[in-house]
Design a protein around this motif. Structure first.
Motif, PDB file in Angstrom:
ATOM      1  N   GLU A 233       0.846  -1.186   0.000  1.00 16.77           N
ATOM      2  CA  GLU A 233       0.000   0.000   0.000  1.00 16.77           C
ATOM      3  C   GLU A 233       0.887   1.243   0.000  1.00 16.77           C
ATOM      4  OE1 GLU A 233      -3.874   1.907   2.181  1.00 16.77           O
ATOM      5  OE2 GLU A 233      -2.459   0.814   3.436  1.00 16.77           O
ATOM      6  N   THR A 234       0.608   2.156  -0.917  1.00 18.90           N
ATOM      7  CA  THR A 234       1.352   3.420  -0.980  1.00 18.90           C
ATOM      8  C   THR A 234       0.382   4.574  -0.758  1.00 18.90           C
ATOM      9  OG1 THR A 234       1.067   3.648  -3.379  1.00 18.90           O
ATOM     10  CG2 THR A 234       3.027   2.462  -2.604  1.00 18.90           C
ATOM     11  N   ILE A 235       0.937   5.685  -0.313  1.00 15.18           N
ATOM     12  CA  ILE A 235       0.147   6.895  -0.100  1.00 15.18           C
ATOM     13  C   ILE A 235       0.791   8.013  -0.895  1.00 15.18           C
ATOM     14  CG2 ILE A 235      -0.649   8.582   1.600  1.00 15.18           C
ATOM     15  CD1 ILE A 235      -0.459   6.352   3.706  1.00 15.18           C
ATOM     16  N   SER A 236      -0.002   8.662  -1.750  1.00 15.44           N
ATOM     17  CA  SER A 236       0.469   9.794  -2.546  1.00 15.44           C
ATOM     18  C   SER A 236      -0.267  11.041  -2.100  1.00 15.44           C
ATOM     19  CB  SER A 236       0.201   9.560  -4.033  1.00 15.44           C
ATOM     20  OG  SER A 236       0.837   8.397  -4.481  1.00 15.44           O
ATOM     21  N   ILE A 237       0.472  12.121  -1.899  1.00 14.74           N
ATOM     22  CA  ILE A 237      -0.145  13.395  -1.522  1.00 14.74           C
ATOM     23  C   ILE A 237      -0.666  14.047  -2.791  1.00 14.74           C
ATOM     24  CG2 ILE A 237       0.256  15.691  -0.565  1.00 14.74           C
ATOM     25  CD1 ILE A 237       2.394  14.385   1.237  1.00 14.74           C
ATOM     26  N   GLU A 238      -1.957  14.305  -2.806  1.00 17.30           N
ATOM     27  CA  GLU A 238      -2.574  14.955  -3.958  1.00 17.30           C
ATOM     28  C   GLU A 238      -2.627  16.471  -3.787  1.00 17.30           C
ATOM     29  OE1 GLU A 238      -6.341  12.854  -4.373  1.00 17.30           O
ATOM     30  OE2 GLU A 238      -5.413  11.658  -5.961  1.00 17.30           O
ATOM     31  N   ARG A 239      -2.778  16.912  -2.526  1.00 15.20           N
ATOM     32  CA  ARG A 239      -2.893  18.350  -2.279  1.00 15.20           C
ATOM     33  C   ARG A 239      -2.525  18.647  -0.837  1.00 15.20           C
ATOM     34  NH1 ARG A 239      -8.478  20.448  -1.600  1.00 15.20           N
ATOM     35  NH2 ARG A 239      -8.060  22.270  -0.362  1.00 15.20           N
ATOM     36  N   ALA A 240      -1.828  19.754  -0.631  1.00 15.03           N
ATOM     37  CA  ALA A 240      -1.526  20.273   0.705  1.00 15.03           C
ATOM     38  C   ALA A 240      -1.331  21.775   0.568  1.00 15.03           C
ATOM     39  CB  ALA A 240      -0.287  19.622   1.273  1.00 15.03           C
ATOM     40  N   GLU A 241      -1.816  22.508   1.563  1.00 17.02           N
ATOM     41  CA  GLU A 241      -1.701  23.954   1.552  1.00 17.02           C
ATOM     42  C   GLU A 241      -1.090  24.450   2.845  1.00 17.02           C
ATOM     43  OE1 GLU A 241      -5.627  25.452   0.843  1.00 17.02           O
ATOM     44  OE2 GLU A 241      -5.808  24.447  -1.094  1.00 17.02           O
ATOM     45  N   LYS A 242      -0.724  25.734   2.866  1.00 14.16           N
ATOM     46  CA  LYS A 242      -0.241  26.328   4.105  1.00 14.16           C
ATOM     47  C   LYS A 242      -1.366  26.234   5.131  1.00 14.16           C
ATOM     48  CE  LYS A 242       3.117  29.491   2.210  1.00 14.16           C
ATOM     49  NZ  LYS A 242       3.607  30.860   2.157  1.00 14.16           N
ATOM     50  N   PRO A 243      -1.016  26.101   6.412  1.00 13.16           N
ATOM     51  CA  PRO A 243      -2.054  25.919   7.428  1.00 13.16           C
ATOM     52  C   PRO A 243      -2.971  27.136   7.533  1.00 13.16           C
ATOM     53  CG  PRO A 243       0.077  26.209   8.470  1.00 13.16           C
ATOM     54  CD  PRO A 243       0.312  26.101   6.979  1.00 13.16           C
TER      55      PRO A 243
END
Length: 156
Positions: free
Chosen positions: A143-153
């Motif tokens: 199982e792999t996890i890919s980050i699709e989106r992240a923003e500044k807090p």
């Protein structure tokens, strides 16, 4: 529980950082931890009321007291740089001490350089001698996890 804690952390990351991830299973190189020749030699902990103790020392020694094999597979995955999957069929908690000479299977580390001389066995030999287990290299689902989106807090 650890499962509840992970769910809370995922929710926090999603809210605070707008984190969005994608989970998928890929066929990748893995090691299967299996019973070796003669079967498993590892012994269950006699005192299961003792606290869990699991220690990795300089990537060439593992000491376990009252710990499940899951701790071993996680440590070996870190040391070897690829997933180690438990196919031993063993359950419960165990006491053991593994000590080996780092070899070419391990990820390179200044903490534990490859040794070509000395009396310590290789990791594979130590697993067989001490625990009656072996690692088999093959491909398997991971199982792999890919980050699709992240923003500044966002603000509190």
């Amino acid at each position: 529980s650890e499962k509840e804690l992970m769910a809370m952390l995922q929710k926090l990351l999603a809210q605070r950082f707008s984190l969005s991830v994608r989970r998928e299973t890929k066929d990748m190189p893995v090691y299967l931890l299996q019973p070796g020749k003669g079967g498993p030699k590892v012994h269950h902990t006699k005192d299961t009321t003792a606290p869990v103790m699991f220690r990795v020392f300089q990537r060439h020694q593992i000491t376990s007291g009252n710990a499940p094999l899951e701790h071993l597979t996680e440590a070996l995955s870190w040391i070897l740089g690829r997933p180690v999957i438990d196919h031993t069929g063993l359950t419960g908690v165990f006491d053991y001490k593994l000590e080996w000479a780092p070899d070419d299977l391990q990820l390179r580390s200044d903490e534990s350089p490859v040794q070509t001389e000395g009396s310590l066995p290789s990791l594979g030999s130590a697993l067989q001698e001490v625990m009656g287990l072996r690692m088999v290299s093959q491909r398997g689902p991971v199982e792999t996890i890919s980050i699709e989106r992240a923003e500044k807090p966002v603000e509190n």
